[in-house]
Design a protein around this motif. Sequence first.
Motif, PDB file in Angstrom:
ATOM      1  N   LYS A   8      30.700  15.556  25.285  1.00 52.54           N
ATOM      2  CA  LYS A   8      31.659  14.233  25.035  1.00 52.54           C
ATOM      3  C   LYS A   8      33.288  13.873  25.222  1.00 52.54           C
ATOM      4  O   LYS A   8      33.452  13.292  25.975  1.00 52.54           O
ATOM      5  CB  LYS A   8      31.699  14.532  23.466  1.00 52.54           C
ATOM      6  CG  LYS A   8      30.400  14.546  22.849  1.00 52.54           C
ATOM      7  CD  LYS A   8      30.426  14.829  20.856  1.00 52.54           C
ATOM      8  CE  LYS A   8      28.682  15.131  20.397  1.00 52.54           C
ATOM      9  NZ  LYS A   8      28.956  15.095  19.062  1.00 52.54           N
ATOM     10  N   LYS A  20      30.764   1.625  24.497  1.00 53.30           N
ATOM     11  CA  LYS A  20      30.052   2.826  23.993  1.00 53.30           C
ATOM     12  C   LYS A  20      30.183   1.966  22.262  1.00 53.30           C
ATOM     13  O   LYS A  20      29.354   2.776  21.929  1.00 53.30           O
ATOM     14  CB  LYS A  20      30.618   3.483  24.478  1.00 53.30           C
ATOM     15  CG  LYS A  20      31.027   3.985  25.919  1.00 53.30           C
ATOM     16  CD  LYS A  20      29.205   4.938  26.196  1.00 53.30           C
ATOM     17  CE  LYS A  20      30.043   5.800  27.507  1.00 53.30           C
ATOM     18  NZ  LYS A  20      28.338   6.008  27.778  1.00 53.30           N
ATOM     19  N   ARG A  21      31.170   2.615  22.186  1.00 57.59           N
ATOM     20  CA  ARG A  21      30.991   1.844  20.533  1.00 57.59           C
ATOM     21  C   ARG A  21      30.519   0.693  20.135  1.00 57.59           C
ATOM     22  O   ARG A  21      29.482   1.427  19.003  1.00 57.59           O
ATOM     23  CB  ARG A  21      32.881   1.771  19.915  1.00 57.59           C
ATOM     24  CG  ARG A  21      32.884   2.204  18.173  1.00 57.59           C
ATOM     25  CD  ARG A  21      34.337   1.574  18.163  1.00 57.59           C
ATOM     26  NE  ARG A  21      34.805   1.549  16.762  1.00 57.59           N
ATOM     27  CZ  ARG A  21      34.768   2.282  16.003  1.00 57.59           C
ATOM     28  NH1 ARG A  21      35.286   4.168  16.882  1.00 57.59           N
ATOM     29  NH2 ARG A  21      35.135   2.585  15.088  1.00 57.59           N
ATOM     30  N   GLN A  24      26.990   1.829  20.523  1.00 52.93           N
ATOM     31  CA  GLN A  24      26.496   2.940  19.026  1.00 52.93           C
ATOM     32  C   GLN A  24      26.103   2.608  17.920  1.00 52.93           C
ATOM     33  O   GLN A  24      25.311   1.924  17.465  1.00 52.93           O
ATOM     34  CB  GLN A  24      27.032   3.754  18.856  1.00 52.93           C
ATOM     35  CG  GLN A  24      27.493   5.138  18.263  1.00 52.93           C
ATOM     36  CD  GLN A  24      26.302   5.844  18.613  1.00 52.93           C
ATOM     37  OE1 GLN A  24      26.475   5.994  19.797  1.00 52.93           O
ATOM     38  NE2 GLN A  24      25.599   6.599  17.804  1.00 52.93           N
ATOM     39  N   LYS A  27      23.184   0.645  18.143  1.00 55.67           N
ATOM     40  CA  LYS A  27      21.620   2.206  17.100  1.00 55.67           C
ATOM     41  C   LYS A  27      21.784   2.246  16.761  1.00 55.67           C
ATOM     42  O   LYS A  27      20.468   2.262  15.934  1.00 55.67           O
ATOM     43  CB  LYS A  27      21.638   3.214  18.923  1.00 55.67           C
ATOM     44  CG  LYS A  27      21.694   1.893  20.681  1.00 55.67           C
ATOM     45  CD  LYS A  27      22.537   4.014  21.595  1.00 55.67           C
ATOM     46  CE  LYS A  27      21.701   3.168  22.684  1.00 55.67           C
ATOM     47  NZ  LYS A  27      21.614   4.328  23.838  1.00 55.67           N
ATOM     48  N   GLN A  59      30.759   7.622  12.285  1.00 57.39           N
ATOM     49  CA  GLN A  59      30.962   6.963  13.095  1.00 57.39           C
ATOM     50  C   GLN A  59      32.417   5.865  12.762  1.00 57.39           C
ATOM     51  O   GLN A  59      32.222   5.003  13.321  1.00 57.39           O
ATOM     52  CB  GLN A  59      29.736   6.650  14.037  1.00 57.39           C
ATOM     53  CG  GLN A  59      28.810   7.449  14.670  1.00 57.39           C
ATOM     54  CD  GLN A  59      29.619   8.647  16.149  1.00 57.39           C
ATOM     55  OE1 GLN A  59      30.767   8.010  16.132  1.00 57.39           O
ATOM     56  NE2 GLN A  59      29.467   9.747  15.861  1.00 57.39           N
ATOM     57  N   ASP A 224      21.886   7.625  27.488  1.00 56.27           N
ATOM     58  CA  ASP A 224      22.180   7.704  26.758  1.00 56.27           C
ATOM     59  C   ASP A 224      22.744   5.664  26.179  1.00 56.27           C
ATOM     60  O   ASP A 224      22.819   4.765  25.651  1.00 56.27           O
ATOM     61  CB  ASP A 224      23.743   7.853  27.001  1.00 56.27           C
ATOM     62  CG  ASP A 224      23.542   8.914  25.811  1.00 56.27           C
ATOM     63  OD1 ASP A 224      22.565   8.960  24.793  1.00 56.27           O
ATOM     64  OD2 ASP A 224      23.739  10.350  25.685  1.00 56.27           O
ATOM     65  N   GLN A 230      17.354   5.503  21.571  1.00 54.76           N
ATOM     66  CA  GLN A 230      18.765   6.598  20.572  1.00 54.76           C
ATOM     67  C   GLN A 230      19.312   8.160  20.437  1.00 54.76           C
ATOM     68  O   GLN A 230      20.202   7.384  20.200  1.00 54.76           O
ATOM     69  CB  GLN A 230      17.513   6.716  19.170  1.00 54.76           C
ATOM     70  CG  GLN A 230      17.565   5.563  19.103  1.00 54.76           C
ATOM     71  CD  GLN A 230      18.396   4.553  18.298  1.00 54.76           C
ATOM     72  OE1 GLN A 230      18.574   3.437  18.926  1.00 54.76           O
ATOM     73  NE2 GLN A 230      19.082   4.421  16.827  1.00 54.76           N
ATOM     74  N   THR A 231      18.396   8.722  20.528  1.00 53.57           N
ATOM     75  CA  THR A 231      19.274   9.824  21.315  1.00 53.57           C
ATOM     76  C   THR A 231      18.438  10.784  22.467  1.00 53.57           C
ATOM     77  O   THR A 231      16.830  10.832  22.456  1.00 53.57           O
ATOM     78  CB  THR A 231      18.715  10.917  19.926  1.00 53.57           C
ATOM     79  OG1 THR A 231      17.013  11.232  19.113  1.00 53.57           O
ATOM     80  CG2 THR A 231      19.854  10.547  18.823  1.00 53.57           C
TER      81      THR A 231
END
Length: 247
Positions: A8, A20-21, A24, A27, A59, A224, A230-231
């Motif tokens: 990370k 990115k946030r 995230q 998702k 998060q 990603d 998702q993962t």
Amino acid sequence: MAGHSKFKNIMHRKGAQDKKRSAQFSKLSREITVAAKMGMPDPDMNPRLRAAVNAAKAQSMPKDNIQRAIDKASKGDGENYEEVRYEGYGPGGVAIIVEALTDNRNRTATNVRTAFSKNGGNLGASGAVSHGFERLGLIEYPGSVGDEDTVLEAAIEAGADDVESDGESHSVWTSVESLHEVARELERTLGEAEGVKLAWKPNLKVDVGEDSAATLFKLIDTLDDDDDVQTVWGNYEVSDAVMEKLG
């Protein structure tokens, strides 16, 4: 994202944090909505939704966003997403499992296949690599919550199966069926977890060298970044020395 915890640190590049946030949160919202649609819209009555909400809180996703995602399911709003799993091999022979929620299987399959082929990997058929993993529940805590013995004792009391600690984080493993209950017990003793989710734990890990690791991380980063993904889970192990060189 699963793999070496220090991964990370090199993935969060300057200038990309907000993007990115936002991705995230999108998702996380998708997972909350799907979980709420598949069961009760009450986290206390729906283990999968409870896990999704916990992951969102970890998060720092705003409560309003979380509730809006649940309300979407209750009202029947939004797209109908289906769960899709892709399996393949990355650089260095690393086995990779990609989990997605999509409203267009063709789009997602094309994007995932392209990511693999452009980054030294190849997409396989369903079941190509999952036989080398175990489906389990995973509860994650930061290292600051306590030392290994403290977390281990709490995990045993809560009914967990195993604990892995590396100084920076603690990973508590449970059966799929007991994830919700163990997470609840740990929350009472250790506080809210950073992550509560279903995971793919590799039976054996592959040691990845510097050359392969750079390409592998590029592949994982590309996956990603896809909105439908998702993962991403892999059976790779990267030494601290290699991580420092790549960092």
